[in-house]
Design an enzyme around this catalytic site. Structure first.
Site, PDB file in Angstrom:
ATOM      1  N   HIS A 131      53.863  78.882  29.519  1.00  0.00           N
ATOM      2  CA  HIS A 131      54.351  77.775  28.695  1.00  0.00           C
ATOM      3  C   HIS A 131      55.049  76.693  29.497  1.00  0.00           C
ATOM      4  O   HIS A 131      55.057  75.531  29.109  1.00  0.00           O
ATOM      5  CB  HIS A 131      55.190  78.310  27.539  1.00  0.00           C
ATOM      6  CG  HIS A 131      54.295  78.939  26.534  1.00  0.00           C
ATOM      7  ND1 HIS A 131      53.948  80.262  26.613  1.00  0.00           N
ATOM      8  CD2 HIS A 131      53.569  78.402  25.535  1.00  0.00           C
ATOM      9  CE1 HIS A 131      53.069  80.509  25.658  1.00  0.00           C
ATOM     10  NE2 HIS A 131      52.831  79.401  24.986  1.00  0.00           N
ATOM     11  N   GLU A 158      42.346  83.471  18.681  1.00  0.00           N
ATOM     12  CA  GLU A 158      42.843  83.682  20.041  1.00  0.00           C
ATOM     13  C   GLU A 158      42.966  85.159  20.387  1.00  0.00           C
ATOM     14  O   GLU A 158      43.648  85.521  21.345  1.00  0.00           O
ATOM     15  CB  GLU A 158      44.162  82.931  20.262  1.00  0.00           C
ATOM     16  CG  GLU A 158      45.202  83.125  19.198  1.00  0.00           C
ATOM     17  CD  GLU A 158      46.474  82.306  19.433  1.00  0.00           C
ATOM     18  OE1 GLU A 158      46.652  81.694  20.492  1.00  0.00           O
ATOM     19  OE2 GLU A 158      47.314  82.297  18.508  1.00  0.00           O
TER      20      GLU A 158
HETATM   21  C1  PEP Z   1      46.303  79.377  23.167  1.00  0.00           C
HETATM   22  O1  PEP Z   1      46.664  80.554  23.165  1.00  0.00           O
HETATM   23  O2  PEP Z   1      45.246  78.983  23.715  1.00  0.00           O
HETATM   24  C2  PEP Z   1      47.120  78.359  22.509  1.00  0.00           C
HETATM   25  C3  PEP Z   1      46.688  77.114  22.390  1.00  0.00           C
HETATM   26  O3  PEP Z   1      48.351  78.714  22.064  1.00  0.00           O
HETATM   27  P1  PEP Z   1      49.628  78.913  23.041  1.00  0.00           P
HETATM   28  O4  PEP Z   1      49.225  78.427  24.407  1.00  0.00           O
HETATM   29  O5  PEP Z   1      50.742  78.144  22.466  1.00  0.00           O
HETATM   30  O6  PEP Z   1      49.833  80.396  22.986  1.00  0.00           O
HETATM   31 MG    MG Z   2      48.222  81.199  21.839  1.00  0.00          MG
END
Ligand code: PEP
Ligand code: MG
Length: 578
Positions: A190, A432
Site C-alpha cells: 500500500h 480479487e
Molecule cells: C487489488 O487488490 O488489486 C486492489 C485494487 O485492492 P487493494 O490494492 O486496495 O487491495
Molecule cells: Mg485488494
C-alpha cells in the site's frame, strides 16, 4: 558510487540529498576497520558526541523549551552524552572489536536500552526511549542523516527508510520529498500504491542500505528502472540529469493528451478512471484526463486520528470527492481494513496470518455498527452524483448476499428518517480471490459490475505475499494461472452483460495494457499520474493487434516468457518508458 537494484514502484527520477528516517528500525551492519583506522574512528565518535551536545545546548536554551517540560528530557539526554564512562564504553568497543563508530554506538546503546526496558520500574524502563533517541541523534551525525523531521523540511530530499507506512508516505510534502527508497516492500504494497497516486518516484526492496550512505552525498532514485544510485560520480549524475529532463519533457508531452479520447487506432473507446485514497486526489484524476473514479479506497479514512471516523467524516470525504467529479462516476469501495494497511492501528485483533484472516468485507460483516456507519454515509452521498458502491474481497455468493442485506437494512433506516438516497445505486464487487474468479458466473447474477483487483488476485492465486520482497519475482500478473482466471472473469461479465473493469496495479503497468485490451477489458482504473501514459499506449495500438497478442500469450507456459514478450511489445510502442 554505489548502485542498488530494487523494485520500481512509482515512476520518475529524483535527485537530491538523502534523508534517512526511522533509524530505530535500522540494523547497522557490523563493518570491520583496520587497526590503523582506529584513531580516525574514535575521532568521528568524539565529533559526533560534541556536535550532538552543542545541538542540544542550542535547542535547550530556546525560550519556549526552557519553560516547558521538554527541558527535563533534554537534561536526561545531555547527562548521557556527557557521561564519560558511557562514551568510554563505546570507544573501547571500537578499539577492541575493530568496528565502525556507528556499529559501536548502535550496539552499545541498544544493549543499554534493552537493559532499561527490562527493569521493573516504570521511570527507568521508560528511559529506553531516550536511549533510542540518543542513538538516533548520534547516528544522524555519523551517517550524515539530517535531523529535521520530515514535516519541517526546508530543502529537497529523497527519503531513505527501512520501510514506510502508507500514512507516512501520504503525509510527505511533495515540494520537498522528491522521492523515496525503502529496504523492504513490494510493488503492490500500500505504500507503493500511495507513492504512485502522489506521483513521487519510488523504489522498494533494496535490502540494507543505511550504512552505505555517506554524509552530504547525493542520491538518485530511478523509479522507472528500480535503481538507486548512492553518491553518484560526475558522469552518472550528468547522465541522470539529462534523463530526468527527457522524462519531464515526456510527461509534459503526455499531458497534452489530456483532452484527447482514450481510443485505439481502430476507434475503440476505452474508459480510463483513477484510483484514489483521499478526496483531494479527485482533482489529480481530472487534471490527468480521467473519466471518473474507478476505485476509492476508503480505508484510508481510518489511518488518521486513531479513532473510528464518524458518519459525518465519511460523508464529507465522499461529498467532496463526488462534487469534484461533477457527475462522472465515483466507485466507492467499502473499507478494506486489515493486514498490511493498518499495521499499527488498534482496529484489528492480532492474527498469525492476517492476509488470510479477518480482513476487508469479512471484518465489516462482523463489525456491523462500523460497516453500517459507512454505508449510511455512502447512501446519503449517493444523491450527489453518479455514485456506485463496491464490496472488496468477496469470496462467495453468501458474503455478497449478506453485504447487500445490510445495505438494504441501512436503506430502511434512512427511509424511516426520510433521508434521501439513490435506491438504484449500482452495487458491484471486486474480483480479487481465486474463489470469486472461479464462481464469477454466479456472482455476476447478483452484481451490477465487477472490478478485477489484480493485486490480491495475484497474491492469493500464486500464494505470494504482495508486500514481501523475498518472493517479489514470483509476483506477476503475467502468470498463466492469473491470466486464465482473468480471462474467465471477463467472459463471465460479458455473458452476464455487466460492467467490468480492472483496478489493480496491472492496469497501471504499461506492459500490461495490450493484454488487458486483448482479453476484452474496456474500462481500467489506475493511479492518476499513469493515466496519460496508458492513454498514449491505447492510442498507439489497434484492438486487432491486442487480440493477436493476447492469443499468443495464451499459448505460452511461463510468466517469464510472457513478461519478456509483453515488454518487447510495449517497448516498441513506448520506448521512452523502458
Ligand atoms: C487489488 O487488490 O488489486 C486492489 C485494487 O485492492 P487493494 O490494492 O486496495 O487491495
Ligand atoms: Mg485488494
Amino acid at each position: 558510487m554505489e548502485i542498488r537494484k530494487g523494485i520500481a514502484v512509482s515512476p520518475g527520477i529524483a535527485i537530491a540529498k538523502p534523508m534517512l528516517i526511522d533509524s530505530k528500525d535500522y540494523r547497522i551492519p557490523r563493518r570491520s576497520i583496520l587497526p590503523s583506522q582506529r584513531s580516525d574512528e574514535i575521532l568521528r565518535l568524539r565529533k559526533a558526541f560534541s556536535t550532538a551536545i552543542s545541538e542540544l545546548e542550542g535547542i535547550g536554551s530556546a525560550e519556549e523549551i526552557k519553560e516547558s517540560k521538554i527541558q527535563d528530557i533534554f537534561a536526561v539526554h545531555m547527562r548521557f552524552l556527557r557521561d564519560r564512562s558511557f562514551r568510554k564504553r563505546i570507544k573501547d568497543f571500537i578499539s577492541k572489536e575493530l568496528v565502525t563508530a556507528e556499529y559501536a554506538v548502535s550496539t552499545i546503546l541498544r544493549e543499554i536500552a534493552s537493559h532499561f526496558a527490562g527493569i521493573d520500574d516504570p521511570y527507568i524502563s521508560e528511559r529506553a526511549a531516550d536511549i533510542y533517541d540518543i542513538e538516533k541523534r548520534l547516528l544522524v551525525r555519523l551517517l550524515g542523516k539530517r535531523q529535521e523531521e520530515v514535516d519541517y523540511l526546508r530543502e529537497e530530499v529523497v527519503i531513505l527508510s527501512s520501510d514506510l507506512t502508507p500514512t507516512q508516505t501520504a503525509g510527505f510534502n511533495k515540494t520537498f520529498v522528491r522521492g523515496f527508497a525503502t529496504e523492504r516492500g513490494g510493488r503492490t504494497s500500500h505504500t507503493a500504491i500511495v507513492a504512485r497516486s502522489m506521483g513521487i518516484p519510488a523504489v522498494v526492496a533494496l535490502g540494507d542500505m543505511s550504512s552505505e550512505v555517506p554524509p552530504e552525498c547525493v542520491v538518485i532514485i530511478d523509479g522507472n528502472r528500480g535503481v538507486v544510485v548512492i553518491d553518484p560520480d560526475e558522469e552518472t549524475l550528468k547522465q541522470y540529469d539529462r534523463y530526468a529532463q527527457q522524462m519531464s519533457q515526456f510527461v509534459s508531452e503526455l499531458d497534452e493528451l489530456r483532452e484527447l479520447p482514450a481510443e485505439t487506432r481502430d476507434g475503440v473507446r476505452i474508459q480510463l478512471m483513477g484510483n484514489i485514497e483521499f478526496p483531494d486526489e479527485a482533482q489529480i484524476v481530472l487534471d490527468k484526463g480521467g473519466a471518473g473514479i474507478g476505485l476509492y479506497r476508503t480505508e484510508f479514512l481510518y489511518l488518521y486520528g486513531g479513532q473510528e471516523p464518524a458518519e459525518e467524516d465519511h460523508y464529507s470525504a465522499y461529498a467532496e470527492t463526488i462534487r469534484a467529479m461533477d457527475g462522472r462516476p465515483v466507485v466507492i469501495r467499502t473499507m478494506d481494513l486489515g493486514a498490511d494497511k493498518l499495521p499499527h492501528s488498534g482496529w484489528h485483533v492480532t492474527e498469525a496470518n492476517p492476509v488470510l484472516g479477518l480482513r476487508s468485507i469479512r471484518y465489516c460483516l462482523q463489525a456491523l455498527p462500523l460497516f453500517k456507519t459507512q454505508l449510511r454515509a455512502i447512501l446519503r452521498a449517493s444523491v450527489l452524483g453518479d455514485v456506485r458502491v463496491m464490496f472488496p474481497l468477496i469470496t462467495n455468493l453468501q458474503e455478497l448476499r449478506q453485504a447487500k442485506m445490510i445495505l438494504r437494512d441501512v436503506m430502511e433506516d434512512l427511509d424511516e428518517s426520510a433521508v434521501p438516497y439513490n435506491a438504484e445505486m449500482p452495487v458491484g464487487i471486486m474480483i480479487e480471490t481465486p474463489s470469486s474468479a472461479l464462481t464469477a458466473n454466479l456472482l455476476a447474477n447478483e452484481s451490477a459490475f465487477f472490478s478485477i483487483g489484480t493485486n490480491d488476485l495475484i497474491q492469493y492465486t500464486l500464494a505470494v505475499d504482495r508486500a514481501n520482497e523475498h518472493v517479489s519475482t514470483l509476483f506477476s500478473a503475467a502468470d498463466p494461472a492469473v491470466l486464465r482466471l482473468m480471462r474467465g472473469v471477463i467472459q463471465d461479465a460479458h455473458k452476464a452483460k455487466i460492467d467490468l473493469s480492472v483496478c489493480g496495479e496491472a492496469a497501471s503497468d504499461p506492459e500490461f495494457i495490450m493484454p488487458l485490451l486483448g482479453m476484452g477489458v474496456r474500462t481500467m482504473s489506475l493511479a492518476p499520474p499513469m493515466i496519460p501514459e496508458v492513454k498514449k499506449i491505447i492510442r498507439s495500438v489497434t484492438i486487432e493487434e491486442c487480440n493477436r497478442l493476447s492469443r499468443k500469450i495464451a499459448t505460452m507456459d511461463s510468466h517469464r516468457q510472457i513478461q519478456n514478450f509483453l515488454r518487447d511489445a510495449a517497448t516498441r510502442i513506448l520506448p521512452e518508458t523502458f
